[in-house]
Scaffold this active site. Sequence first.
Site, PDB file in Angstrom:
ATOM      1  N   ARG A  10      48.280  66.144  52.819  1.00 38.69           N
ATOM      2  CA  ARG A  10      47.373  65.934  52.024  1.00 38.69           C
ATOM      3  C   ARG A  10      46.111  65.508  52.588  1.00 38.69           C
ATOM      4  NH1 ARG A  10      47.853  60.361  48.564  1.00 38.69           N
ATOM      5  NH2 ARG A  10      49.461  59.200  49.884  1.00 38.69           N
ATOM      6  N   GLU A  58      43.226  70.000  33.892  1.00 38.75           N
ATOM      7  CA  GLU A  58      43.559  71.178  35.150  1.00 38.75           C
ATOM      8  C   GLU A  58      43.294  72.633  34.564  1.00 38.75           C
ATOM      9  OE1 GLU A  58      46.130  67.506  35.665  1.00 38.75           O
ATOM     10  OE2 GLU A  58      45.733  68.809  34.035  1.00 38.75           O
ATOM     11  N   PHE A  83      51.050  69.690  38.388  1.00 42.09           N
ATOM     12  CA  PHE A  83      50.036  70.130  37.561  1.00 42.09           C
ATOM     13  C   PHE A  83      49.215  71.331  38.034  1.00 42.09           C
ATOM     14  CE2 PHE A  83      50.027  65.235  37.515  1.00 42.09           C
ATOM     15  CZ  PHE A  83      50.791  65.017  36.536  1.00 42.09           C
ATOM     16  N   HIS A 109      51.255  66.439  46.687  1.00 49.36           N
ATOM     17  CA  HIS A 109      52.287  65.604  46.152  1.00 49.36           C
ATOM     18  C   HIS A 109      53.407  66.529  45.791  1.00 49.36           C
ATOM     19  CE1 HIS A 109      49.175  62.887  46.306  1.00 49.36           C
ATOM     20  NE2 HIS A 109      50.033  61.784  46.194  1.00 49.36           N
ATOM     21  N   ARG A 167      52.734  64.224  50.289  1.00 56.51           N
ATOM     22  CA  ARG A 167      52.425  62.733  50.203  1.00 56.51           C
ATOM     23  C   ARG A 167      52.826  62.013  51.353  1.00 56.51           C
ATOM     24  NH1 ARG A 167      54.222  58.661  45.362  1.00 56.51           N
ATOM     25  NH2 ARG A 167      53.279  56.773  46.347  1.00 56.51           N
TER      26      ARG A 167
END
Length: 313
Positions: A10, A58, A83, A109, A167
């Site tokens: 990330r 989103e 999401f 993530h 992550r």
Amino acid sequence: MSEVKKIATRDSYGNALVELGKEHENLIVLDADLAGATKTCIFQKEFPERHWDCGIAECNMTGIAAGLSTCGKVPFISSFAMFAAGRNYEQVRNSIGYPHLNVKIGATHAGISVGEDGATHQCLEDLALMREIPGMVVINPSDDVEARAAVHAAYDYVGPVYLRFGRLAVPVINDRPDYKFEIGKGIVLKEGTDVTIFATGLEVSESLEAAKMLEKDGISAEVINIHTIKPIDEELVVASATKTKKVVTVEEHSVIGGLGSAVAEVLCEKAPTKMMRIGVNDRFGESGPAVELIHKYELDAEGIYKKVKAFAK
């Protein structure tokens, strides 16, 4: 011996966006109230006028990006994989996939390595969801070097791209002069003759360690990094499977619909081969430290080694 450098992909995503932003003024970044976590805050600091926080919305963010892409912009939309791919699926399918728009999805993530956030946030279905969308490119990089290269390649590619980031900090394994990233092309990291391990994402470094352990037991494992789940490198999959006669896939994702399914589909049609899938077996994740979860679900080098050893006999 010096300690292996570890970087979360990330972070690589955020840094690569800045690199691209300096070269291309048409690149814009949209986030859904998670810029600090997705690391698009790095881009936001450098180019505040090209970073838009859409709030916890989103689906709306996706519609905005779709519209902007028709005006000459190259939007990267960012959120957690749960999401970006899950909550957002209908909008990605209908607003980006169906019209085949030039929007990139940076999903961070992903997988059980989200850790303490638990099952609701540990997306183990995103690769399956995204590769089902016609025309969607699906990429799951293995380390910092590959993640940055993938973001650059996604920008250059005209069309929708799903990029999966993690992550957890993972070992840098591709820091070498001859490294080359190409969408749809797997990379042979270790030659072998007894079994092929096709791995993706953070499981690539774990598979390399498992291969070293197998070598001590006299089992020669070929390790191949499949960073692009779609389009998958069919030629390499068939060639390696034909050579070793046994195939294992390893992914931090459900065994249903991800890398394992993609490889099985290729082999079923073109080179039927004895095969085993290593991943999360039709269950949700759970809350806990990322490293401990990876061990519990037998997705670390030790778990891979034990399973492949039994399979390759």
